[in-house]
Design a protein around this motif. Structure first.
Motif, short mmCIF file in Angstrom:
data_model
loop_
_atom_site.label_atom_id
_atom_site.label_comp_id
_atom_site.label_asym_id
_atom_site.label_seq_id
_atom_site.Cartn_x
_atom_site.Cartn_y
_atom_site.Cartn_z
N UNK A 25 87.74 60.32 52.88
CA UNK A 25 86.79 59.52 52.11
C UNK A 25 85.55 59.31 52.98
N UNK A 26 84.41 59.14 52.36
CA UNK A 26 83.18 58.95 53.12
C UNK A 26 82.37 60.23 53.18
N UNK A 27 81.12 60.13 52.77
CA UNK A 27 80.28 61.32 52.72
C UNK A 27 80.02 61.90 54.11
N UNK A 28 80.10 61.05 55.15
CA UNK A 28 79.81 61.52 56.50
C UNK A 28 80.85 62.52 56.99
N UNK A 29 82.04 62.55 56.35
CA UNK A 29 83.06 63.51 56.79
C UNK A 29 82.55 64.92 56.71
N UNK A 30 81.64 65.16 55.77
CA UNK A 30 81.16 66.53 55.60
C UNK A 30 80.45 67.05 56.83
N UNK A 31 79.92 66.16 57.64
CA UNK A 31 79.21 66.58 58.84
C UNK A 31 80.09 66.47 60.09
N UNK A 32 81.34 66.07 59.93
CA UNK A 32 82.24 65.88 61.05
C UNK A 32 83.04 67.15 61.34
N UNK A 33 83.34 67.35 62.60
CA UNK A 33 84.35 68.34 62.95
C UNK A 33 85.72 67.69 62.71
N UNK A 34 86.70 68.49 62.42
CA UNK A 34 88.02 67.93 62.21
C UNK A 34 89.07 68.72 63.00
N UNK A 35 90.18 68.08 63.21
CA UNK A 35 91.24 68.74 63.95
C UNK A 35 92.61 68.32 63.46
N UNK A 36 93.60 69.08 63.87
CA UNK A 36 94.99 68.75 63.61
C UNK A 36 95.71 68.61 64.95
N UNK A 37 96.54 67.60 65.02
CA UNK A 37 97.36 67.34 66.20
C UNK A 37 98.79 67.13 65.74
N UNK A 38 99.73 67.17 66.66
CA UNK A 38 101.12 66.90 66.31
C UNK A 38 101.82 66.18 67.45
N UNK A 39 102.85 65.44 67.08
CA UNK A 39 103.64 64.73 68.08
C UNK A 39 105.11 64.84 67.73
N UNK A 40 105.84 65.49 68.62
CA UNK A 40 107.29 65.62 68.45
C UNK A 40 107.98 64.43 69.10
N UNK A 41 109.21 64.13 68.68
CA UNK A 41 109.93 63.00 69.27
C UNK A 41 110.04 63.11 70.78
N UNK A 42 109.67 62.05 71.47
CA UNK A 42 109.78 62.03 72.92
C UNK A 42 108.71 62.79 73.66
N UNK A 43 107.73 63.31 72.91
CA UNK A 43 106.66 64.09 73.55
C UNK A 43 105.31 63.47 73.26
N UNK A 44 104.32 63.85 74.06
CA UNK A 44 102.96 63.37 73.82
C UNK A 44 102.33 64.14 72.66
N UNK A 45 101.33 63.50 72.06
CA UNK A 45 100.61 64.18 70.99
C UNK A 45 99.86 65.37 71.57
#
Length: 119
Positions: A25-45
């Motif tokens: 949500x938010x029109x400013x998202x269109x100008x943002x870079x985006x990423x995906x991250x993940x975190x497994x149990x007991x591990x860092x993101x």
């Protein structure tokens, strides 16, 4: 202000596929870079993939390169992570995130969606 909501997680067998979505949500998202991250149990993101606002710059973690594809639909204010050839080690909570420029820190995060890959 940008709000992010992930969806599309679930349980899948090894070798299967899932597509995660990140609705913003938010029109400013269109100008943002985006990423995906993940975190497994007991591990860092950990970093998974990132895409610039134009889609012209894309990077992947070595562990997912060739199997995952990041994309975004500016008109729909939505980002995607297509995950193919899933492995049990891909099991984690997946988060999408947004940053105001390619060199800035991520300052908006979603709540996460669980991906479980069974062997």
């Amino acid at each position: 202000q940008v709000q992010l909501v992930e969806s599309g997680g679930g349980l899948v067998q090894a070798g299967g596929s899932l597509r995660l979505s990140c609705a913003a949500s938010g029109r400013t998202f269109r100008s943002y870079a985006m990423g995906w991250f993940r975190q497994a149990p007991g591990k860092e993101r950990e970093f998974v993939a990132t895409i610039s606002w134009s889609g012209g710059n894309i990077y992947y973690a070595d562990s997912v390169k060739g199997r995952f594809t990041i994309s975004r639909d500016i008109a729909e204010n939505t980002g995607y992570l297509q995950m193919n050839s899933l492995k049990p080690e891909d099991t984690a909570v997946y988060y999408c995130a947004a940053r105001p420029s390619w060199v800035a820190s991520y300052n908006y995060w979603g709540q996460g969606t669980q991906v479980t890959v069974s062997s």
